[in-house]
Enzyme design. Structure first.
Site, PDB file in Angstrom:
ATOM      1  N   HIS A   1      -1.941  -5.400   1.429  1.00  0.00           N
ATOM      2  CA  HIS A   1      -3.383  -5.976   1.352  1.00  0.00           C
ATOM      3  C   HIS A   1      -3.335  -7.450   0.842  1.00  0.00           C
ATOM      4  O   HIS A   1      -2.353  -7.767   0.080  1.00  0.00           O
ATOM      5  CB  HIS A   1      -4.388  -5.252   0.322  1.00  0.00           C
ATOM      6  CG  HIS A   1      -5.619  -5.987  -0.011  1.00  0.00           C
ATOM      7  ND1 HIS A   1      -6.741  -6.063   0.615  1.00  0.00           N
ATOM      8  CD2 HIS A   1      -5.920  -6.666  -1.137  1.00  0.00           C
ATOM      9  CE1 HIS A   1      -7.611  -6.664   0.024  1.00  0.00           C
ATOM     10  NE2 HIS A   1      -7.044  -7.223  -1.115  1.00  0.00           N
TER      11      HIS A   1
ATOM     12  N   LYS B   1       0.771  -1.226   0.200  1.00  0.00           N
ATOM     13  CA  LYS B   1      -0.090  -0.012  -0.086  1.00  0.00           C
ATOM     14  C   LYS B   1       0.804   1.226  -0.126  1.00  0.00           C
ATOM     15  O   LYS B   1       2.158   1.248   0.378  1.00  0.00           O
ATOM     16  CB  LYS B   1      -0.886   0.014   1.171  1.00  0.00           C
ATOM     17  CG  LYS B   1      -2.066  -1.256   1.167  1.00  0.00           C
ATOM     18  CD  LYS B   1      -3.065  -0.926   2.387  1.00  0.00           C
ATOM     19  CE  LYS B   1      -4.079  -2.092   2.300  1.00  0.00           C
ATOM     20  NZ  LYS B   1      -5.040  -1.922   3.401  1.00  0.00           N
TER      21      LYS B   1
ATOM     22  N   ASN C   1      -2.070   0.072   6.910  1.00  0.00           N
ATOM     23  CA  ASN C   1      -1.562  -1.226   7.448  1.00  0.00           C
ATOM     24  C   ASN C   1      -0.567  -1.944   6.385  1.00  0.00           C
ATOM     25  O   ASN C   1      -0.349  -3.311   6.486  1.00  0.00           O
ATOM     26  CB  ASN C   1      -2.638  -2.074   7.911  1.00  0.00           C
ATOM     27  CG  ASN C   1      -3.739  -2.391   6.647  1.00  0.00           C
ATOM     28  OD1 ASN C   1      -3.653  -1.835   5.540  1.00  0.00           O
ATOM     29  ND2 ASN C   1      -4.604  -3.347   7.008  1.00  0.00           N
TER      30      ASN C   1
ATOM     31  N   TYR D   1     -12.461  -1.758  -4.081  1.00  0.00           N
ATOM     32  CA  TYR D   1     -12.818  -2.126  -2.734  1.00  0.00           C
ATOM     33  C   TYR D   1     -14.547  -1.882  -2.655  1.00  0.00           C
ATOM     34  O   TYR D   1     -15.117  -1.729  -1.552  1.00  0.00           O
ATOM     35  CB  TYR D   1     -12.338  -0.901  -1.760  1.00  0.00           C
ATOM     36  CG  TYR D   1     -11.017  -1.321  -1.179  1.00  0.00           C
ATOM     37  CD1 TYR D   1     -10.780  -2.582  -0.649  1.00  0.00           C
ATOM     38  CD2 TYR D   1     -10.004  -0.257  -1.276  1.00  0.00           C
ATOM     39  CE1 TYR D   1      -9.543  -2.702   0.171  1.00  0.00           C
ATOM     40  CE2 TYR D   1      -8.784  -0.420  -0.442  1.00  0.00           C
ATOM     41  CZ  TYR D   1      -8.499  -1.689  -0.208  1.00  0.00           C
ATOM     42  OH  TYR D   1      -7.265  -2.157   0.501  1.00  0.00           O
TER      43      TYR D   1
ATOM     44  N   GLU E   1      -9.855 -10.392  -7.705  1.00  0.00           N
ATOM     45  CA  GLU E   1      -8.757  -9.383  -7.478  1.00  0.00           C
ATOM     46  C   GLU E   1      -7.556  -9.234  -8.571  1.00  0.00           C
ATOM     47  O   GLU E   1      -7.121  -8.424  -8.937  1.00  0.00           O
ATOM     48  CB  GLU E   1      -8.363  -9.408  -6.035  1.00  0.00           C
ATOM     49  CG  GLU E   1      -9.365  -8.928  -5.074  1.00  0.00           C
ATOM     50  CD  GLU E   1      -8.837  -8.885  -3.473  1.00  0.00           C
ATOM     51  OE1 GLU E   1      -9.804  -8.554  -2.808  1.00  0.00           O
ATOM     52  OE2 GLU E   1      -7.716  -9.050  -3.303  1.00  0.00           O
TER      53      GLU E   1
END
Ligand code: CMP
Length: 136
Positions: free
Chosen positions: A118, A12, A115, A52, A129
């Site tokens: 993913h 990310k 975080n 998302y 995905e």
């Protein structure tokens, strides 16, 4: 039962911005994953919203999409026996403060939003995905 699987992984914006991409890629390789495909992209917010979509009804959806499109990300197809679960174990809990020692989110994550990584949450979503980023 074990089977060779693929899963989608994203490094990310917070981790790319801190130049952690190579270190995190080495974590995957050292844990037995093969990086089958890889690319660095900077998503438009509309793409993040599509990616998302499953979180559309959540209160954090807008911030999540702003964040994923805030800077470059590294997207990878990882392959390993039981790759989906293996990657989720390696990543650790969504919130870095809940993640176990040695997991990627514990090591690199800053907050529940930032975080660092993913990973797909199921075999079906992994295929969706992977297609989202790599289907030509
Ligand atoms: P990720 O695995 O990319 O999937 C959705 C993301 O939403 C998740 O990681 C978190 O970074 C982010 N997020 C933000 N707030 C929350 C929350 N309250 N619960 C779960 N995920 C959250």
């Amino acid at each position: 039962m074990s089977s060779l699987e693929q899963t989608l992984s994203i490094i990310k914006p917070d981790a790319v911005d801190r130049n952690l991409s190579e270190e995190i890629k080495n974590e995957f390789k050292n844990n037995g994953f093969t990086i089958k495909q890889e690319k660095k992209v900077h998503l438009e917010k509309s793409d993040a919203e599509k990616f998302y979509l499953v979180h559309q009804s959540k209160p954090f959806y807008n911030d999540l999409c702003d964040y994923l499109s805030s800077g470059p990300i590294v997207v990878m197809v990882l392959e390993k026996e039981n790759a989906v679960i293996a990657n989720r174990e390696l990543m650790g809990a969504t919130n870095p403060s809940d993640a176990k020692e040695g997991t990627l989110r514990k090591k690199y994550g800053i907050s529940i939003d930032k975080n660092s990584v993913h990973g797909s949450d199921s075999v079906i979503n992994a295929q969706i995905e992977i297609d989202f980023f790599f289907k030509s």
